[in-house]
Design a protein around this motif. Sequence first.
Motif, PDB file in Angstrom:
ATOM      1  N   GLN A 160     -37.593  12.576  16.284  1.00 34.89           N
ATOM      2  CA  GLN A 160     -37.142  13.762  15.569  1.00 34.89           C
ATOM      3  C   GLN A 160     -37.759  15.009  16.214  1.00 34.89           C
ATOM      4  O   GLN A 160     -38.818  15.481  15.808  1.00 34.89           O
ATOM      5  CB  GLN A 160     -37.513  13.646  14.089  1.00 34.89           C
ATOM      6  N   ASN A 161     -37.052  15.509  17.210  1.00 36.31           N
ATOM      7  CA  ASN A 161     -37.575  16.634  17.976  1.00 36.31           C
ATOM      8  C   ASN A 161     -37.168  17.987  17.407  1.00 36.31           C
ATOM      9  O   ASN A 161     -37.713  19.013  17.810  1.00 36.31           O
ATOM     10  CB  ASN A 161     -37.089  16.532  19.429  1.00 36.31           C
ATOM     11  N   VAL A 162     -36.210  17.999  16.505  1.00 41.90           N
ATOM     12  CA  VAL A 162     -35.730  19.237  15.904  1.00 41.90           C
ATOM     13  C   VAL A 162     -35.928  19.155  14.393  1.00 41.90           C
ATOM     14  O   VAL A 162     -35.514  18.180  13.765  1.00 41.90           O
ATOM     15  CB  VAL A 162     -34.241  19.474  16.224  1.00 41.90           C
ATOM     16  N   LYS A 163     -36.542  20.171  13.819  1.00 39.62           N
ATOM     17  CA  LYS A 163     -36.771  20.189  12.385  1.00 39.62           C
ATOM     18  C   LYS A 163     -35.600  20.848  11.664  1.00 39.62           C
ATOM     19  O   LYS A 163     -34.969  21.771  12.188  1.00 39.62           O
ATOM     20  CB  LYS A 163     -38.056  20.957  12.059  1.00 39.62           C
ATOM     21  N   THR A 164     -35.336  20.370  10.457  1.00 41.64           N
ATOM     22  CA  THR A 164     -34.262  20.945   9.644  1.00 41.64           C
ATOM     23  C   THR A 164     -34.466  22.447   9.436  1.00 41.64           C
ATOM     24  O   THR A 164     -33.514  23.228   9.510  1.00 41.64           O
ATOM     25  CB  THR A 164     -34.194  20.229   8.282  1.00 41.64           C
TER      26      THR A 164
END
Length: 291
Positions: free
Chosen positions: A84-88
Motif C-alpha cells: 500500500q504505497n498510496v494513502k487514501t
Amino acid sequence: MRLTFPIGLVASILTAFSFTSKAEPLYWHLTKGERNIYVIGSVHVGTQSMYPLPHAITQALEHSDGLIVETDIRQTKGIHYPKQNVKTEEVLDSQQLKTLNKVTEQLGVNNQQYRNMSPWAAALSIQQLTMQQLGYDATQGVDSYLLSQATQQHIPVLGLESLQSQINLLTQQADQGKALLLSAITDWKKNRRVMQCLIKSWTSGDEKHLWTFAQSDPLSKSMQTELVEKRNAAWVKTLSTDDFYPKPQGTYVMVVGVLHLIGPNNVLNQLESRGFHVERLNKTTRVGCQF
C-alpha cells in the motif's frame, strides 16, 4: 499495516427441472452437442434464507463432471496483495474525506486507520463491514455455497480465471482504486438499501430489476469494461474451448455473478452466438423495492 481480507470478498467486488409457482433465482440450461451446462447467477454474499437452491441446480451438481466458477477461491498458494504505497488521504479531496469520516463513524471503526490505507484496501474493508452490518456473509454467497458442496462431493472445480488475476484487477486501478472507494462511500446509506433490494431481486429472479441495478452502478465506463465486458469475452472464449472440460461431452454446473448473465454482451448471449442452445428455466416475480 498488514491487511488480509476474506478471499470470497474479493470475488464479490470485482444459478431434474423443478417448475413451481414459487419465484426462483435466474438459472439456465445450455446445450451444445452432448455437452450440458446448468448456469445460475450468483450474488457473492447472502444468508441461509437463500437456500436451498433450485432442485435442477443441486441435482445437476450431484451428477456433474465439474463445477465452473469465476475463480477457485481455495487455491490461495502464492497469492499476494500489493504494498500500500498510496494513502487514501492522499487521493481524496476534503469533501470526500468528510464522507469517509461519516461512513467510518457509522461502521464503528477508526477513521485515521482508513485514511492511511490505500483506497482499494479501504474499499474492500468498508464493503466487508457494511455487508456484515446488514447481516450478509460472504460464505453464504451462491458461488461459495456451491464450491463447498462440490468440495464435499469431490466434484472437480474449474476456474475461469485465477484468484491472483482478480486481486490484480481490483488493486491495479488508477489512483490505487480511488473509484472503488468512492463507489463504496458515496450515498452509503442509500447503498445499504440498494444491497437489500439486490438480494430481493436475485431471490425473485427479476431480470429487469437486476438490469436496473447494473445500470445504476456509479463505476466509470472504463471500470465497467475492465470488470465486466473484458472478463465476459475471456470467459466465453474459455467456455467455447473443448480442452477446458475434463469431459467435453459431459454435464457441468456454472456459477458466476448474475450481472455477467444479463444485459448486452452477456456471457449467455455470446455463447448462443457460438452455437450453444440457451434455455431459461426459472419462474420469476417482480419485486417492489427500488434502487
